[in-house]
Design a protein around this motif. Structure first.
Motif, PDB file in Angstrom:
ATOM      1  N   HIS A  27      -9.168 -68.172   2.478  1.00  0.00           N
ATOM      2  CA  HIS A  27      -9.981 -69.563   2.211  1.00  0.00           C
ATOM      3  C   HIS A  27     -10.084 -70.083   1.133  1.00  0.00           C
ATOM      4  O   HIS A  27     -10.859 -69.791   0.111  1.00  0.00           O
ATOM      5  CB  HIS A  27     -11.274 -69.334   2.973  1.00  0.00           C
ATOM      6  N   HIS A  29      -8.629 -73.935  -1.219  1.00  0.00           N
ATOM      7  CA  HIS A  29      -8.142 -75.252  -1.407  1.00  0.00           C
ATOM      8  C   HIS A  29      -7.338 -75.523  -2.862  1.00  0.00           C
ATOM      9  O   HIS A  29      -7.450 -74.613  -3.511  1.00  0.00           O
ATOM     10  CB  HIS A  29      -9.358 -76.301  -1.488  1.00  0.00           C
ATOM     11  N   VAL A  73      -6.928 -74.226   3.322  1.00  0.00           N
ATOM     12  CA  VAL A  73      -7.593 -74.544   4.668  1.00  0.00           C
ATOM     13  C   VAL A  73      -8.099 -76.104   4.539  1.00  0.00           C
ATOM     14  O   VAL A  73      -9.004 -76.594   5.059  1.00  0.00           O
ATOM     15  CB  VAL A  73      -8.584 -73.760   4.920  1.00  0.00           C
ATOM     16  N   LYS A 155      -8.061 -74.999  11.382  1.00  0.00           N
ATOM     17  CA  LYS A 155      -9.605 -75.025  10.741  1.00  0.00           C
ATOM     18  C   LYS A 155     -10.289 -76.072  11.380  1.00  0.00           C
ATOM     19  O   LYS A 155     -10.030 -77.117  11.949  1.00  0.00           O
ATOM     20  CB  LYS A 155      -9.001 -75.485   9.271  1.00  0.00           C
ATOM     21  N   HIS A 218     -17.204 -68.393   5.884  1.00  0.00           N
ATOM     22  CA  HIS A 218     -18.550 -68.293   5.199  1.00  0.00           C
ATOM     23  C   HIS A 218     -19.647 -67.296   5.805  1.00  0.00           C
ATOM     24  O   HIS A 218     -20.837 -67.570   5.559  1.00  0.00           O
ATOM     25  CB  HIS A 218     -19.006 -69.830   5.001  1.00  0.00           C
ATOM     26  N   ASP A 276     -13.234 -70.213  -1.536  1.00  0.00           N
ATOM     27  CA  ASP A 276     -13.285 -71.462  -1.237  1.00  0.00           C
ATOM     28  C   ASP A 276     -13.541 -72.262  -2.209  1.00  0.00           C
ATOM     29  O   ASP A 276     -14.219 -73.246  -2.296  1.00  0.00           O
ATOM     30  CB  ASP A 276     -14.636 -71.634  -0.438  1.00  0.00           C
TER      31      ASP A 276
HETATM   32 ZN    ZN Z   1     -13.252 -74.493   2.350  1.00  0.00          ZN
END
Ligand code: ZN
Length: 342
Positions: A27, A29, A73, A155, A218, A276
């Motif tokens: 996960h 970006h 994601v 997602k 998460h 993340d």
């Molecule tokens: Zn994220």
């Protein structure tokens, strides 16, 4: 014994075989942007070429740290731009970048989908079916926006407000796209403290989702709630311990100790790791993210894995969280088949 691999996983450079995935962050970006704001106020973003070069440099460092695959994601609502990601992937030839489809909202669907519902379809003389899933299915089966790049993951988000009408609509359409495409994996942003897992599971089960292809994203934020996570893992889904470096509401030590505890409970087969993080996000004012010193692509490799080893997590468990589980979730192959070492 190693078995013949047939399943392929789609990436920004095309499909790869499962053993090529290797250590995977599930996960991440690259850029998170408010697309129409960027089109009108591009000053902070600056030079496109410099942003792409910066991302390529950071991702090259990540590859050198031993990570071979990331799942980006970023979806609708987060400024997804696959042509840009494809350029970056071309500059980091040894890193696989799996891209995603879906929609990120905590409440209502984007205006685009507001008046594209099953009843609007019926009004237009077409079958009364919610058309949202077809956008996701097209990204998976045909590719995204003419780039030829196909999405390898779905997602959506269920945040503190829970299953609002809009959020549930996206979740159901993500689930339907998963079923229609033979089990494309799903990752769900959750607000761990709100414990929406059981409500999410009700929807996923009603839509016949294969829970072994689902990441409860998460989950690693629930640093005081290992019992909740153990219950969720018992359903067969995978826990996303995926915000390492977001230290302001859960410290490095608390996030790491939670993984240690779940490994102690025998749940290494139910966790995946990530940060993340991203190279640039326009959701925060300049300078305000500076205190998050650990929020970068290398934190898991440089800090988290050594901490886990020092606290008794075995190499086999780390291999499961970093290699075996991602391969299983992304490909659908059983862990034994996906892990060539068995
Ligand atoms: Zn994220």
């Amino acid at each position: 014994m190693p078995q013949a691999q047939t399943a392929l996983v789609e990436t920004a450079r095309g499909p790869v075989e499962v053993p090529a995935l290797g250590p995977t962050l599930m996960h991440e970006h690259i850029f998170v942007l408010t697309a129409d704001v960027q089109a009108n106020y591009p000053g902070e973003w600056g030079s496109e070429e410099e942003r792409i070069a910066d991302a390529a440099r950071r991702l090259t460092e990540l590859r050198r740290a031993g990570i071979k695959t990331i799942v980006d994601v970023t979806v609708i609502g987060q400024g997804r731009d696959i042509a840009r990601i494809k350029k970056i992937a071309g500059q980091v030839p040894e890193l696989n970048i799996v891209v995603a489809t879906g929609c990120y909202t905590f409440d209502e669907v984007p205006m685009f989908f507001w008046r594209r519902t099953a009843s609007d379809e019926a009004m237009a003389g077409r079958p009364a079916k919610d058309p949202m899933a077809d956008y996701f299915i097209g990204d998976i089966t045909e590719g995204i926006a003419g780039t030829g790049v196909k999405a390898g993951m779905l997602k959506c988000a269920v945040d503190a407000k829970g299953l609002t009408e809009g959020v549930e609509r996206v979740l159901r359409n993500v689930a339907r796209a998963h079923v229609a495409t033979g089990g494309t994996p799903i990752t769900i942003h959750t607000h761990a403290a709100a414990r929406h897992g059981p409500a999410i599971l009700d929807v996923l089960r009603a839509e016949d989702v294969d829970l072994s292809r689902v990441v409860l994203g998460h989950s690693g934020d629930a640093v005081r709630d290992p019992d909740y996570l153990e219950q969720m893992a018992a359903s067969g889904l995978t826990l996303g311990m995926d915000r390492f470096g977001i230290d302001h509401f859960a410290s490095f030590q608390d996030r790491s100790d939670l993984v240690v505890e779940l490994c102690r409970r025998g749940l290494a087969g139910s966790m995946v790791l990530a940060h993340d993080t991203c190279c640039y996000i326009d959701w925060f004012a300049p300078g305000t993210l500076a205190p998050l010193k650990n929020w970068h692509y290398l934190h898991v490799s440089q800090d988290v894995l050594p901490y886990l080893r020092e606290h008794g997590v075995s190499d086999a468990d780390i291999d499961a969280m970093l290699v075996g589980n991602p391969a299983r979730v992304l490909s659908g192959l059983s862990r034994r088949l996906a892990n060539t070492e068995d």
